[in-house]
Design a protein around this motif. Structure first.
Motif, short mmCIF file in Angstrom:
data_model
loop_
_atom_site.label_atom_id
_atom_site.label_comp_id
_atom_site.label_asym_id
_atom_site.label_seq_id
_atom_site.Cartn_x
_atom_site.Cartn_y
_atom_site.Cartn_z
N VAL A 193 12.67 -0.83 7.85
CA VAL A 193 13.49 -0.32 8.95
C VAL A 193 13.33 1.20 9.06
CG1 VAL A 193 15.87 0.14 9.67
CG2 VAL A 193 15.19 -2.17 9.00
N ALA A 194 13.41 1.89 7.93
CA ALA A 194 13.27 3.35 7.94
C ALA A 194 11.88 3.76 8.42
CB ALA A 194 13.53 3.90 6.54
N ARG A 195 10.85 3.09 7.92
CA ARG A 195 9.49 3.43 8.32
C ARG A 195 9.28 3.22 9.81
NH1 ARG A 195 4.37 -0.35 7.55
NH2 ARG A 195 5.44 -1.18 9.41
N ASN A 196 9.70 2.05 10.32
CA ASN A 196 9.49 1.75 11.73
C ASN A 196 10.28 2.69 12.64
OD1 ASN A 196 7.72 -0.26 11.12
ND2 ASN A 196 8.95 -1.93 11.94
N THR A 229 13.07 -0.46 15.11
CA THR A 229 14.08 -0.87 14.12
C THR A 229 14.41 -2.35 14.27
OG1 THR A 229 15.05 1.34 14.05
CG2 THR A 229 16.43 -0.49 13.31
N LEU A 230 14.65 -2.78 15.50
CA LEU A 230 14.98 -4.19 15.75
C LEU A 230 13.80 -5.10 15.39
CD1 LEU A 230 16.85 -3.79 19.16
CD2 LEU A 230 17.86 -4.15 16.91
N VAL A 274 9.61 -9.03 11.59
CA VAL A 274 8.33 -9.00 10.88
C VAL A 274 8.44 -8.89 9.37
CG1 VAL A 274 7.26 -7.94 12.91
CG2 VAL A 274 8.07 -6.48 11.06
N ASN A 275 9.61 -8.58 8.82
CA ASN A 275 9.70 -8.35 7.37
C ASN A 275 9.18 -9.51 6.53
OD1 ASN A 275 11.04 -6.17 5.43
ND2 ASN A 275 11.42 -8.20 4.56
N PRO A 276 9.56 -10.77 6.81
CA PRO A 276 9.01 -11.87 6.00
C PRO A 276 7.49 -11.92 6.03
CG PRO A 276 10.89 -12.62 7.28
CD PRO A 276 10.56 -11.26 7.79
N PHE A 277 6.90 -11.64 7.19
CA PHE A 277 5.44 -11.65 7.31
C PHE A 277 4.82 -10.50 6.50
CE2 PHE A 277 7.12 -13.79 11.02
CZ PHE A 277 6.28 -14.88 11.18
N GLU A 278 5.51 -9.36 6.47
CA GLU A 278 5.03 -8.23 5.69
C GLU A 278 5.04 -8.54 4.19
OE1 GLU A 278 4.03 -4.83 6.45
OE2 GLU A 278 3.58 -5.85 8.32
N VAL A 279 6.09 -9.22 3.72
CA VAL A 279 6.18 -9.58 2.30
C VAL A 279 5.03 -10.49 1.91
CG1 VAL A 279 7.56 -10.82 0.59
CG2 VAL A 279 8.69 -9.27 2.19
#
Length: 300
Positions: A176-179, A124-125, A130-135
């Motif tokens: 967050v939910a997936r991780n 979750t943390l 990583v979210n910006p890299f995922e986008v």
């Protein structure tokens, strides 16, 4: 996915950080093509948009991507995960080790629930890193024309959508939910199954035991999270109609997909996801342990 280890991460943090980063790099290079296939299948609808080709399955997607875009297209979007992989693996592994003592729940030693809870919180943390890299990665993977340059994509997203929930952090709730769910399942299944299967005295058989359990646990975790991963890709990727935001929030995306495309669409991309994460988890385990032992032996 960090490798499970009962010893404290703190004394050998630099070995674990380096070994985790290099093993993560190896996993990405080997299995990124399947991540591209998964993303393409999850983003597409039931009918072609602007004359785009529809993928009927993983093998069909592989054949059509190769035919229309060439071999190098399977590595579209590889730069963002490579850039984030080393700090991500290191940080997640250290967080996992540090969090385990808080989830013993009175037990004398770590239980599968201990590993599941610590792994889930660490995952979750990790999402916020990583979210910006995922986008950026999903944007590049979704593009069916010539490869997009990473920095150009970053600049475009920031200029038009900003840094927040509409820009580099769109899809954060889905990630967050997936991780959280994936790491709960992976760590929980791995440690539970590992306790059930007898340890082999033969080194080769023991290695095969760990690899098989890790691959199986990763595959089960994929089944648990494929719908959340599909929602993440649709939110983070290009919208069906340019200028209109159809997919914005996780639950709404799942509801809309189910209503318009049926239950089967909620599991789109499961094949390549399992094909990537199953062997990928096993590869990560083998390479991490080998590299960690190597660095520790050589006292780098």
């Amino acid at each position: 996915m960090p490798i499970l280890c009962e010893a404290s991460a703190r004394p050998d943090a630099h070995y674990q950080f380096l070994a985790g980063g290099l093993s993560g790099f190896l996993e990405i290079v080997c299995f990124h093509p399947l991540d591209v296939v998964k993303a393409r299948m999850q983003i597409q609808g039931t009918t072609p948009v602007r004359g785009e080709v529809i993928y009927r399955g993983p093998l069909d997607a592989i054949a059509k991507i190769y035919r229309h875009e060439g071999l190098t297209s399977f590595w579209k979007g590889i730069v963002p995960p490579i850039c984030v992989e080393t700090p991500k693996r290191g940080a997640k592994f250290l967080m996992y080790e540090l969090l385990k003592p808080y989830f013993y729940f009175g037990a004398p030693q770590a239980t599968p629930l201990t590993h599941a809870m610590a792994g889930s919180l660490a995952g979750t943390l990790e999402s916020f890193i990583v979210n910006p890299f995922e986008v950026v990665k999903v944007t590049q993977q979704a593009n069916r024309e010539k490869p997009l340059k990473t920095l150009s994509v970053v600049k475009y997203i920031i200029k038009h959508d900003g840094y927040g929930i509409e820009g580099l952090y769109r899809g954060i709730t889905a990630l967050v939910a997936r991780n959280a769910v994936f790491h709960f399942g992976f760590f929980g299944f791995y440690n539970a199954i590992k306790d059930w299967v007898p340890i082999s005295q033969d080194s080769a058989s023991e290695l095969l035991r760990k690899v098989s359990i890790a691959g199986f646990a990763s595959s089960l975790a994929c089944v648990m999270t494929v719908t959340l991963d599909m929602a993440k890709c649709r939110i983070q990727g290009p919208q069906p109609v340019k200028g209109e935001v159809k997919y914005r929030w996780t639950i709404d995306t799942i509801r809309t997909t189910f209503r318009e495309e049926g239950a089967r669409a909620l599991f789109r991309g499961l094949g390549p996801m399992v094909m990537k994460s199953g062997p990928g988890g096993a590869l990560l385990l083998v390479s991490y342990e080998y590299l960690y032992d190597f660095f520790k032996t050589k006292n780098f």
